[in-house]
Structures are given as C-alpha cells and as structure tokens.
Design a protein around this motif. Structure first.
Motif, short mmCIF file in Angstrom:
data_model
loop_
_atom_site.label_atom_id
_atom_site.label_comp_id
_atom_site.label_asym_id
_atom_site.label_seq_id
_atom_site.Cartn_x
_atom_site.Cartn_y
_atom_site.Cartn_z
N PHE A 191 1.00 -0.87 0.33
CA PHE A 191 0.09 -0.01 -0.12
C PHE A 191 0.64 0.94 -0.18
CE2 PHE A 191 -4.09 0.82 0.59
CZ PHE A 191 -5.03 -0.27 -0.17
N LEU B 40 -7.20 5.07 2.06
CA LEU B 40 -8.34 4.54 0.84
C LEU B 40 -8.55 2.85 1.44
CD1 LEU B 40 -5.16 5.15 -1.79
CD2 LEU B 40 -7.53 6.44 -1.79
N ALA B 41 -7.56 2.46 2.30
CA ALA B 41 -8.13 0.55 2.40
C ALA B 41 -9.38 0.81 3.24
CB ALA B 41 -7.21 -0.08 3.90
N ASP C 230 -11.81 3.24 2.11
CA ASP C 230 -12.74 3.58 1.21
C ASP C 230 -13.70 2.66 0.35
OD1 ASP C 230 -12.77 5.80 1.34
OD2 ASP C 230 -11.87 7.11 0.07
N ASP C 231 -12.26 1.73 -0.04
CA ASP C 231 -12.13 0.99 -0.70
C ASP C 231 -13.57 -0.26 -0.51
OD1 ASP C 231 -11.13 1.47 -2.84
OD2 ASP C 231 -9.22 0.91 -2.26
N SER D 280 -15.41 -1.30 -4.05
CA SER D 280 -14.05 -1.50 -5.03
C SER D 280 -13.05 -2.22 -4.93
CB SER D 280 -13.16 -0.37 -4.66
OG SER D 280 -13.85 0.80 -4.81
N ARG E 188 -7.23 -0.92 -6.67
CA ARG E 188 -6.67 0.02 -6.16
C ARG E 188 -5.47 0.24 -7.21
NH1 ARG E 188 -7.87 5.02 -4.79
NH2 ARG E 188 -9.43 3.76 -2.93
N ARG E 189 -5.33 1.63 -8.15
CA ARG E 189 -3.62 1.37 -8.45
C ARG E 189 -3.38 0.69 -8.57
NH1 ARG E 189 -1.28 2.92 -3.23
NH2 ARG E 189 -1.08 5.24 -2.88
N SER F 67 -7.75 -3.95 -4.50
CA SER F 67 -8.18 -3.60 -3.59
C SER F 67 -8.19 -4.19 -2.11
CB SER F 67 -9.26 -2.94 -3.30
OG SER F 67 -10.49 -3.93 -3.77
N THR G 161 -4.64 4.49 -15.21
CA THR G 161 -5.64 5.64 -13.79
C THR G 161 -5.30 3.90 -12.76
OG1 THR G 161 -7.56 4.74 -14.28
CG2 THR G 161 -6.38 6.91 -14.21
N LYS H 151 -7.55 1.79 -12.25
CA LYS H 151 -8.71 1.70 -12.47
C LYS H 151 -9.83 1.61 -13.20
CE LYS H 151 -10.25 3.05 -8.29
NZ LYS H 151 -11.15 2.55 -6.83
N ASP I 112 -15.40 3.70 -14.08
CA ASP I 112 -15.68 3.42 -13.15
C ASP I 112 -16.62 4.19 -12.42
OD1 ASP I 112 -15.27 1.04 -11.70
OD2 ASP I 112 -13.90 1.69 -10.25
#
Lengths: 355, 355
Positions: A45, A87-88, A90-91, A96, A99-100, A104, A253, A255, A259
């Motif tokens: 991460f 981010l962790a 959020d996903d 989602s 991620r990147r 995720s 991105t 993604k 998305d």
C-alpha cells in the motif's frame, strides 16, 4: 523532467526513505508469521502514491523558513500512512475491486481466504482484514507523526491543526456518503464534496501543517494562504479526478474505464452534464448512471453524452480558473521564493495529472 | 453493594464525567446538522460499558502511588473511546445486529438510510458510516489520551506502552479473524485468542499504563505484575464471556440467546465440548455450530450437549483457577494496600459478571 515533477521528486525519495525506516522500526512488533499478509499489505500500500500531501507539507515548511530536516520528512511522510488508511477503508465502503491497478485490500484478503480454503465467508474475512489494515495504518500514522523528531514546540504548535484534520477527514467522508445517498448533485453539493474531500484534507491542512511547524505559530497570513490555495488547488484536483474517473486511461489510473459511472458518483462533471442535457440525454444519464453492470457500450454512450453537453469543457475551464486563483494566492504570501515556485509547480502537477 | 462494585463505581462516575467533558470540547468541530446522527451514535456508544479498562488503569496508577487526579481519569477514560471504536468495527466485521440490546452502529445507520428512503444500498451506507464512526472514535481516543493534562514526563514514559497496545489490538483482532477462519479450535488456540483479545488489551496494558504513568518508568516488577495479573484475569474474563455468549440472559447481555453459537465462535467452551463429546454429540455440534439460522430449539440442543460433556464445569473451574492465580500475583507486588484490595475486587468483578 518538468518543473512540477521536480518539486515532487525532491520530496518523493525522502518520503519513501522515511516510510521504510518507520515500517522497519515497527516490524519486530508484527513479526508473528501469521501476520505476514497484513504486513505485506502495508508494504504494498505504501509503495504507490503520488506523495502530493507530503509535498504540500514540505513546501509549506520550506516556505516559512524551514531547512532540509529529516524529521520534517518523517512528519510529512506520516500523511501517506493516513491516506493509505483512508484508501483501504474507502475501498471497503465503495466495494471497489481495484486500487492502483491491483486488487483492493479487501479483495486481496478475500483471495487469501479463498486460496487457503478456510472456513466461513471469504468476503467477510476480506472486509474485516481490510478494516483492521486501515486501523493499523491510522494508528501508525499518528505514531509516526508524533515520533518524527521535530522539536516539541513545533509539534505542539501544529497539533491542533493535525487533530482537526483527522476529525474533519472522518466527518468529511461521512458527508460524502450522505451526498451520494441524497443523490442531490447540484453544483453546490459537488463543490462542497470537492472542498472537503480534497481541498481541506489533501491540500489545505498538509500545507498548513508545514507552515505552522516551521513558524511555530499560526499566523493570520498562514490561514489566509492555506484557505485560498488549498480551496482552489483542492477543488481543481478533485475536478481532474472526476474527469479521470470517467475518461482516464485504465493503464494509467489503475481503475477500470468509466469506473465512476458504474459507481454513480455525483460529481461536478455529472452535475454540469445534467444541467445542460436535452431531455433525451438526461434520461440516458438517469437510466444508466450507477448501474454496476454497465458495459463498455454503456460507458461509451454516457461518455458521449457528457462530452456533447459541453460538461468536460466546462470542467476544464473551471480547473484553469481555479489554477489561476491558486497561483494568484501565492503572489502576495510572505513565503520564500523557492517555495512559491514549488507550490506553483505542485498546483500544476495536482491539476494536470493523468493518474 | 459488593466490594467489587465499589472498586468500579469509584471510577465510573469520574470516567463518565471525563468522557462528557471531552466530547463537549469536540462538539464545535462536528456541529454541522448533517453530522448529528454521527455525534448521536458517539454519545450513545459511550453511555454504556462497564468501564473495566479505565478501572484497571486507575487502580494501577493508585497502586504506584498516584493520587486522585482529574487528568488521570481523562487518560483512563480515553480507553473507553478506543474500546467503543473496536466495538463499532467488530460489529461490522461479525455482521452483528445488536450491541448492548440496541441496534449495532451499522444497523442503526442502515435504518436511517431506509427510513429516509435515500439512494443506493442502505446496508452499504450503514457499514460505511459505522467504519467512519469507529475511525472517529479511534482518532479521538488518541487525542483524549494525549491531551489529558498529565505531566509530559508521565505521558512520555507510558507512550511506548500505549503505542504497542494499539498495534497489538489491531494485530490481535486480525489473529482472531484468522483463528475463526482456520477453525482450529484446540485448547491452545482458544487460550491464545483469549490472551490477545482480553488478557493483553483489556487488562494487562490498561493496568500497565496506570502503573507506568505514576512510576514514570517501566520497572521490572511492573511488567511482572501486569503479565501475571493481566494474563490470568484476562483469560478468566474471556472464559466468562464465552459462557455468557452461550448461556447468558439476553435481558442482561443485550445479545440474543446463544448468539455465539450462531456465529460459530471457536471458544474454549466449544473446544472442551468437542474434546469430551461422544461421536453423536460431536456430530451435533459440527452440524449446527455456526448456522446463522439456528433457532431456539437448536440453541437448546447445543446448550444441552455443552453442559452434558462437562465443558461448562471445566470452564468454571478454569475461571476459578485463573482467578486464584490473579489474586496470588497481587500478594508480593509492591503496590499500595488499597490498590491491592481494589485489583482483587476488580478481578472478581471481571470474572463473575453477568453482562
């Protein structure tokens, strides 16, 4: 290499080094073999990321007369742990998958469960582990900040800014959930989300932290600069994010294409689309936006509507206007010339990025 | 009123007062009307709770010579914010519907979404909001601890204990997820979970925090006492929790009858049941344990099997043995007599409770 890349590159290698040093210091506490997947997730991460937040913090510090100090890089780098935590989580909250360009965190732990053939729900295990990963990163971010080695007087001066930033992050994310649930999607609501999500948390507070750490007091010009620069760079940053979420290249991105359309995000881009849409176009948006099964054809049709309404051009113009405001806010600020140039470069980098 | 209730009651009112003062100090930051449900959830979450962790911290402080200091109550009370954070996230991870007889945080936010008829998935909104509530409580716990008003030297001495406790909490919860997923359920694995989940986090570290805050250094006798007392009280506490999770009165525990059976928790009680079960009894346990649809009849049958194998008696005996060990660990510790009595009372309270 562009000028804006230089302002970031200067920071990136020091931030990477500080993060490695901090994580290595934590390793003895997390050395049990069963914890290896959790630690590997922390490492992965932290290996990505644009390091924009530490860069705003660093150039704030330099702007108020701070020198090149490893302790400052440590404090600034701790903002990446906070961001990784967000981010962790959020996903998980957005369900989602990527991620990147990688799975995720929750999908990664879910896959671990599935591969091992463990008991119970792999999805539930994945979500639980990702929540705990985010918590660990959140706790470590505060510890890294506090143990940076900066003088106690500097840390004490900046602490209220730091505490407020973290409270506002959690509340801002809750307001974001609410906005999505309300489905309002006016210009005002889109701007408010952009301001809270990016303006304050990603730009204004990191910059203020650097300035206050160096000045050791919160002078009025600091707040003025941070509010003006933070607001305009932050909103322009979010508008760029909104455009990339619909038109971004998946290879850059990380993604899937379109998305944000499948997630039904209520952005300024969508608000502008709806405001200028014909009845048939508005119907098309309302019918397909937020459909998790939306295929490539549907994404293509929605993209066409968004472009045809002129929403993309309108958002690009907004980005330019906010960028000009940001550059204007730097002109009279009593910061070092070197920092003024770097913050101008960062404003460009944050708003013209492709990832 | 029993002696053990007194050791807790002394602490409870001061802890309640400290929590109210801290939350009131935070209110201006969270005064936006849209945040009201989040703030109400914080208030409600903090109104319950046995205050055991602050009590261990307080009596540690008193044991090493600390006086009655409002700042200590503030620091000790911050452990309740940490615990509230863990509970909000736990209920998301376990998909639990109830907490202390009320809807769990994620169900509460889900109901808000449903009642308002908002867009998108009410369940996803509920989970997201509960994750953010937990994050806010986690961030506030650290802030309350740090701003307690205790002397910097005391806080500095205790900080490594505090940081380690938070890292260990997140890692311990991950290990707990793993144990459930592995489905091992040996005596060893059940003891390890009890040690990490309750021994270290709920007893050993809170007690050590109080002792180190007062002593301002981490003397060897402090670690010895905390490890022995913490381990034995913590494990006995968890064994009581396991029994209450199967046989507890819903009116007192605030959880549906036999909730742990439906969740399929791998506890010492279940490990002992399986170790002593006839083939038919073992089959009954394997067939029904962890069935989310398990009805009152199934709960009744499983309870009978658990009792008939002698697992309850075996666990009660373990609780008694660990309690005796805990009381023994207090005998030679160089703490004040008053604190020795109170910690003995607390050990009894933590292991004979009915909620």
């Amino acid at each position: 290499m562009t000028a804006s890349a230089t302002a970031l590159d200067l920071v990136r290698s020091e931030v990477d080094r500080s993060l490695r040093t901090f994580i290595d210091r934590q390793r003895p506490q997390v050395s049990a073999p069963e914890l290896a997947p959790l630690v590997a997730a922390v490492d992965d991460f932290l290996s990505g990321g644009k390091r924009l937040r530490p860069a705003f913090c660093y150039w704030g510090w330099r702007g108020a007369g701070g020198g090149d100090d490893p302790a400052l890089f440590t404090a600034a780098a701790s903002l990446e742990l906070l961001q990784a935590s967000a981010l962790a989580h959020d996903d998980v909250m957005d369900a989602s998958d990527l991620r990147r360009g990688m799975p995720s965190a929750h999908r990664r732990f879910q896959a671990l469960h599935e591969k091992a053939g463990w008991h119970g729900s792999a999805e539930q295990f994945g979500e639980g582990a990702a929540i705990l990963l985010g918590n660990l990163l959140l706790v470590w971010s505060g510890e890294m900040w506090r143990t940076s080695g900066l003088p106690p007087a500097a840390l004490a001066a900046a602490q209220p800014v730091y505490d407020h930033m973290r409270t506002e992050l959690m509340c801002g994310q809750y307001l974001d959930l609410l906005e999505q649930a309300h489905g309002e999607n006016t210009f005002d609501s889109a701007l408010r989300v952009a301001l809270f999500k990016s303006g304050k948390y990603s730009v204004e507070h990191p910059l203020r932290l650097g300035l206050v750490l160096a000045a050791q007091e919160r002078e009025p010009w600091i707040d003025r600069l941070c509010e003006e620069y933070g607001r305009s760079v932050g909103i322009a940053f979010q508008l760029r994010d909104d455009i990339l979420g619909v038109f971004g290249d998946p290879a850059e991105t990380g993604k899937p294409a379109g998305d944000d359309l499948r997630e039904g995000k209520r952005t300024m881009l969508i608000a502008r689309t709806l405001a200028a849409a014909s009845p048939a176009q508005a119907e098309e948006v309302r019918r397909t936006l937020g459909d998790p099964e939306l295929g490539a054809d549907g994404v293509g049709r929605l993209r066409r509507v968004i472009e045809e309404t002129g929403a993309v051009d309108a958002c690009e113009k907004m980005i330019n206007d906010y960028l000009a405001e940001a550059l204007g806010s730097l002109e009279d600020a009593p910061i070092t010339p070197e920092s003024r140039t770097a913050l101008a470069d960062l404003a460009v980098a944050a708003t013209s990025r492709r990832t």
